[in-house]
Design an enzyme around this catalytic site. Structure first.
Site: not given
Length: 275
Positions: A44-46, A75
């Site tokens: 979902s995120e990097t 997060h």
């Protein structure tokens, strides 16, 4: 080659939180290179740790989904701070960190074994109009009698939030196509004396399965809203991810005028990025 860490956030046991990929020493990567790598990780995120350009900050963070760059996300903020400290980062203040990101400076404090960030101001707040509510309720498959209240709660990702009557109703939701709304958050209370105080779910088409496992940004704006309207105590614990097999725990506390959002983080993968 540069250091790579994958951190599971809002959990004290690996595989039960929300993972974020963290690339260290990424100053010489281009924006396109960051976007390409984030698309490849398929999380979902990097995030990418680079040197700060503000003397008040300890480091700068760029946050990418598989599709776009975000000014802020919860997060990834905590997971990246965990990774930065684990890699030997030394903060200017031993009790706290300052992260520079697209949304400005974000304060992160040590809360025992946990880290917590100060909720950023909303980009958009206020009531949700009737037409929007009709579409959101249709998306969630619910009737007005289970909706206690609704607010725009956007601190970057675009959240619109609904308070439902109880946690059981939140867990039973089976949303359909989200239509115009790319980020819908839902919260409901558990009975008194339960293990946790609220159940939270975050529906976003960009997330795997259309649902984010545990969401710092949403819990931040929910805390500002619910504590601010006295619908929640000044300190509470929210569960998230229950419906999709996770066991996220988010600790929300008001200290002075600030809402702090915290949780445990555990490292799952360490290695080197060859790029």
């Amino acid at each position: 080659m540069r250091r790579f860490t994958q951190v599971d956030v809002f959990t004290d046991e690996l595989t039960f939180g929300n993972p974020v990929a963290v690339v260290h020493d990424a100053d010489d990567l281009t924006t396109q290179g960051m976007a390409d790598f984030a698309r490849w990780t398929n999380l979902s995120e990097t995030t990418f740790l680079i040197a700060s350009t503000d003397e008040r900050a300890d480091y700068q963070l760029r946050i990418f989904t598989t599709q776009t760059e975000l000014p802020f996300a919860g997060h990834p903020t905590l997971g990246s701070a965990h990774a930065w400290l684990e890699a030997g980062g030394i903060a200017k203040d031993p009790e706290s960190l300052v992260q520079q990101c697209g949304a400005g400076l974000v304060r992160i404090r040590r809360d025992g074994t946990r880290l917590a960030f100060a909720a950023p101001p909303l980009i958009r707040g206020g009531d949700v109009d009737a037409e929007d509510m009709t579409e959101i309720m249709a998306h969630l498959g619910i009737e007005p009698d289970v909706v206690v209240d609704a607010q725009w709660a956007d601190n970057g990702p675009g959240w619109v939030a609904l308070l439902l009557t109880d946690a059981e109703t939140v867990l039973a939701l089976q949303p359909t196509d989200s239509g115009r709304f790319s980020a819908v958050g839902v919260i409901g209370p558990y009975p008194p004396h339960s293990e946790v105080d609220f159940e939270v779910r975050a529906f976003a088409p960009r997330a795997p399965q259309g649902e984010d496992p545990v969401t710092g940004s949403l819990n931040a704006s929910l805390g500002q809203w619910l504590i601010g309207t006295q619908r929640a105590p000044s300190s509470y614990v929210a569960a998230q991810g229950t419906a999709i097999g996770r066991r996220g725990r988010v600790y929300v506390t008001q200290i002075g005028d600030d809402i702090w959002v915290g949780g445990n983080s555990v490292t799952g993968v360490t290695g080197m990025m060859h790029k």
